[in-house]
Write a protein that holds these residues in place. Sequence first.
Motif, PDB file in Angstrom:
ATOM      1  N   ARG A  45      -9.836  -3.392   1.980  1.00  0.00           N
ATOM      2  CA  ARG A  45      -9.274  -3.413   0.621  1.00  0.00           C
ATOM      3  C   ARG A  45      -7.949  -2.654   0.581  1.00  0.00           C
ATOM      4  NH1 ARG A  45     -14.259  -1.024  -2.364  1.00  0.00           N
ATOM      5  NH2 ARG A  45     -14.046   0.219  -0.496  1.00  0.00           N
ATOM      6  N   VAL A  46      -7.890  -1.531   1.285  1.00  0.00           N
ATOM      7  CA  VAL A  46      -6.633  -0.781   1.363  1.00  0.00           C
ATOM      8  C   VAL A  46      -5.599  -1.600   2.122  1.00  0.00           C
ATOM      9  CG1 VAL A  46      -5.546   1.324   2.237  1.00  0.00           C
ATOM     10  CG2 VAL A  46      -7.787   1.446   1.155  1.00  0.00           C
TER      11      VAL A  46
ATOM     12  N   ARG B 101      -4.071  -4.115  -0.203  1.00  0.00           N
ATOM     13  CA  ARG B 101      -3.117  -3.497  -1.133  1.00  0.00           C
ATOM     14  C   ARG B 101      -1.838  -3.081  -0.415  1.00  0.00           C
ATOM     15  NH1 ARG B 101      -7.752  -0.330  -3.291  1.00  0.00           N
ATOM     16  NH2 ARG B 101      -6.677   1.478  -2.473  1.00  0.00           N
TER      17      ARG B 101
ATOM     18  N   ALA C 156       0.208  -6.239   0.281  1.00  0.00           N
ATOM     19  CA  ALA C 156       0.855  -6.720  -0.949  1.00  0.00           C
ATOM     20  C   ALA C 156       2.053  -5.850  -1.310  1.00  0.00           C
ATOM     21  CB  ALA C 156      -0.156  -6.746  -2.094  1.00  0.00           C
ATOM     22  N   ALA C 157       1.927  -4.541  -1.169  1.00  0.00           N
ATOM     23  CA  ALA C 157       3.042  -3.641  -1.472  1.00  0.00           C
ATOM     24  C   ALA C 157       4.184  -3.827  -0.481  1.00  0.00           C
ATOM     25  CB  ALA C 157       2.562  -2.191  -1.473  1.00  0.00           C
TER      26      ALA C 157
ATOM     27  N   VAL D 249       0.059   3.465  -3.098  1.00  0.00           N
ATOM     28  CA  VAL D 249      -0.951   2.433  -2.885  1.00  0.00           C
ATOM     29  C   VAL D 249      -2.334   3.062  -2.802  1.00  0.00           C
ATOM     30  CG1 VAL D 249      -1.705   0.588  -1.338  1.00  0.00           C
ATOM     31  CG2 VAL D 249       0.724   0.978  -1.708  1.00  0.00           C
ATOM     32  N   THR D 250      -2.466   4.152  -2.070  1.00  0.00           N
ATOM     33  CA  THR D 250      -3.741   4.847  -1.964  1.00  0.00           C
ATOM     34  C   THR D 250      -3.465   6.328  -1.793  1.00  0.00           C
ATOM     35  OG1 THR D 250      -5.846   5.001  -0.782  1.00  0.00           O
ATOM     36  CG2 THR D 250      -3.912   4.464   0.535  1.00  0.00           C
TER      37      THR D 250
END
Length: 178
Positions: free
Chosen positions: A85-86, A89, A92-93, A139-140
């Motif tokens: 999942r990270v 993301r 996508a970033a 993002v995280t």
Amino acid sequence: MSSGVSSISGPGPVSPKSLRPLSLGRRQFVRTQFLVAGGLLACPAALLNAQPGQVREAETRLSKFFAVSQKLLHPLPVDTHLDRRVAARLLAALNREYPSFPQQLDLFPDNPGEGEQHSPMARLIIAAWFLGIVGKELVTYERAMMYRLTSDVFPVRSYCVGEPGAWAKAPEMKFGRV
């Protein structure tokens, strides 16, 4: 002569019934919820069915990004695994921040050698995983690798650990000289 009371111009007299807030009946509420849920279920399915080639391409690119990330970050510290999942993301970033990133990722080898491990593309991927930031976008935070490397000693701070202004004092040495 004026009586001091202003009159309200409008369609008619104001009654207490018209001042009540709008409320939904039970059946209308349930019907609305079913419509909203049906719309939420139908939209992703319609999007997936509308452009299956793009979905497959995105899944393939995510799989490649995840596999390349695992090889670039190998060996990972104990109890550290990469989260898909990270990865999604981060990918996508990276795609938003660097428009040519998808094409560069497609050209990047699946099994990077010594030369590719020090390339700007590899450094970009490694920096995204370690910092959890791409460009100016967070993002995280707690899944960033820089925090997981020291998680056995230092917890990920999300709050102040001392009284206000504690950061301004010099730290106390607990074990003497180092």
